[in-house]
Design an enzyme around this catalytic site. Structure first.
Site, mmCIF file in Angstrom:
data_model
loop_
_atom_site.group_PDB
_atom_site.id
_atom_site.type_symbol
_atom_site.label_atom_id
_atom_site.label_comp_id
_atom_site.label_asym_id
_atom_site.label_seq_id
_atom_site.Cartn_x
_atom_site.Cartn_y
_atom_site.Cartn_z
ATOM 1 C CG ASP A 1 -1.928 1.044 1.239
ATOM 2 O OD1 ASP A 1 -2.735 1.072 0.064
ATOM 3 O OD2 ASP A 1 -2.216 1.825 2.182
ATOM 4 C CG ASP B 1 -9.241 3.370 1.174
ATOM 5 O OD1 ASP B 1 -9.701 3.122 2.085
ATOM 6 O OD2 ASP B 1 -8.142 3.648 1.024
ATOM 7 C CD GLU C 1 -1.902 2.656 -3.209
ATOM 8 O OE1 GLU C 1 -1.967 3.602 -4.239
ATOM 9 O OE2 GLU C 1 -1.941 2.771 -2.210
#
Length: 506
Positions: free
Chosen positions: A296, A396, A343
């Site tokens: 991430d 998200d 990401e």
């Protein structure tokens, strides 16, 4: 690692699996989900981070970069090990609605039932736990002690513990604490053993059925974690152990104040001196636990947004260069062909693009972002490259159906025109749900793209609305509690997804 062949998968947090005990676990329902993925023609199951969650139940602010979340331990498997009776299982069944996690009840139940199971350990299980503890000396003793001390002081922030010798980790204080709390520490070791054993069994089950698991690694760790307590020299902290600079992202289209995450930032200069040893242990653990790992906020390795800890928003931060290829050159020396997904969302500057090219890792694209403006932006499917993991949305984002409602009418029409959905927006409610024609047109377009890997959140597979959203960044209400039901999973049109995978060679 670059993606060599076309495939697809589903994003489903373990906690969101159905079941009778208040939260998704590593037991039979997880195996049933793997069987359904296989029937759909999918290759991957992507999950969210599986570490112990914080007070807001976020898996992205865990108390450990290495430990597993005990809430995911399956009680029926503990019963199979002879640690719980049928009556105790029955008493642990949740009376809460099956489509959400109600953490207060869950916590109360697990505190009781796990301690009961611990009292019944056989001699063989005690030996197995000791062997597991011996094999994980690089993180488990400190994590278990940190957890016990947090409970003792009723405070996860180790800088506020009422014992400065333990705050500063003096050898005598640590030795005394390990002796004094030996039984509580052994209980924490048991929970980590149970999690790890159940996880390993589940991963083996998935792999034998042709399903690979994509784990998720937050780039940062929480300040209230065993990692920061044990290795304060690796983080930007003051003499008291409090962060001086914290992580976040600057203001953008989605958030005028940016996002202030609050995680302590790394001292990359210090980490470089021992060849990023803590990170290499972390990567090794992840690559052992999962078939592939999504890192991430990958752009933090290129440059990261540093915000003074006193700030209330992320507005007044600055970009600071990250370790870039120096870090990944070391990583590839230790792990020559790591299964890493980057990401790389957010600001795409030259340095980030170059870092992604130099590593060869696949980046990410989010199709829901493709239609928020009139630009020929990177999230439009015709701009995808093969070495890309393309998503309809992530944890998200709003769900796909919810996003259609959020779009301005002209943007929604742009999306529908692009995807070849020609019916009136209102007409789809005659079908809706798992067979939403607008969602299907969107998903089909994504599957047609050049991206070698396509991932759909389970909510988009089912055509669900915004009431099933997993997380809304910048808020704390009703995040991380969504669950699927058995009925919802049973209604997935397995044949349609299998046909898509065959049709587009995934």
């Amino acid at each position: 690692m670059s993606l060599k062949s076309r495939s697809s998968g589903v994003l489903m947090p373990v906690s969101a699996l159905p079941g009778d005990y208040g939260i998704g676990t590593l037991g039979q329902e997880a195996r049933n989900f793997i069987d359904r993925l296989q029937a759909m023609g999918c290759t991957y199951w992507q999950i969210l981070p599986v570490g112990p969650v914080d007070a807001c139940f976020s898996p992205y602010k865990s108390t450990s970069a290495f430990a597993g979340n005990p809430f995911l331990i399956d009680l029926e498997l503990l019963s199979d090990w002879g640690l719980l009776t049928a009556n105790e299982l029955s008493a642990s069944r949740s009376a809460d609605p099956p489509y959400s996690i109600y953490y207060p009840n869950l916590i109360r139940n697990r505190q009781t039932v796990f301690k009961l199971a611990y009292t019944r350990l056989s001699d063989q299980l005690k030996k197995d736990i000791q062997d597991y503890s011996d094999a994980n000396q690089d993180w488990l003793p400190d994590f278990s002690l940190y957890t016990v001390l947090s409970q003792h002081f009723l405070e996860e922030d180790w800088t506020k513990w009422n014992n400065q010798d333990l705050v500063k980790r003096t050898p005598d204080a640590l030795a005394l604490a390990r002796h004094r709390y030996h039984e509580e520490i052994s209980f924490q070791n048991f929970l980590q053993y149970a999690y790890d054993r159940q996880w390993s069994t589940l991963k083996t089950y998935a792999n034998t059925r042709g399903i690979q698991i994509i784990g998720d690694m937050p780039i940062y760790v929480a300040h209230t974690s065993a990692d920061v307590w044990c290795h304060p020299e690796l983080f930007l902290l003051d003499k008291r152990g409090c962060p001086t600079e914290v992580a976040g992202v600057p203001p953008d289209y989605f958030c005028k104040d940016g996002q202030l995450w609050g995680n302590p930032l790394y001292r990359w200069d210090v980490m470089k001196k021992d060849h990023y040893a803590w990170w290499m242990l972390r990567i090794k653990k992840a690559l052992t636990s999962f078939d592939k790992v999504r890192i991430d906020h990958f752009r933090g390795f290129s440059a990261y947004w540093s915000v003074p800890a006193r700030e209330k928003t992320a507005r007044n931060g600055r970009w600071v260069p990250g370790p870039a290829m120096d870090f990944f050159s070391q990583l590839k020396m230790s792990f020559p062909n790591p299964g890493i997904i980057a990401e790389d969302l957010g600001l795409q500057d030259h340095d980030l693009v170059k870092l992604l090219d130099d590593t060869g890792f696949p980046g990410m694209r989010i199709m829901e972002f493709a239609f928020i403006d009139d630009d020929n932006n990177i999230h439009l499917p015709h701009n995808y490259t093969t070495n890309t993991v393309a998503y309809s949305g992530t944890h998200d984002n709003n769900t796909l159906l919810g996003t259609f409602f959020d779009y301005f009418p002209k943007n929604r029409q742009y999306a529908f025109d692009y995807c070849g959905y020609t019916d009136a927006w209102e007409n789809q409610w005659q079908i809706g749900g798992h067979h939403s024609p607008s969602c299907r047109a969107f998903i089909r377009t994504l599957f047609q793209s050049a991206a070698n890997l396509v991932i759909l959140p389970i909510q988009d597979v089912c055509g669900y609305g915004s009431d099933t959203r997993m997380n809304e960044p910048g808020t704390i209400k009703n995040n991380w509690v969504f669950r699927m039901t058995r009925e919802g999973l049973s209604l997935i049109d397995v044949d349609w997804y299998s046909h898509l995978n065959l049709l587009y060679h995934r």
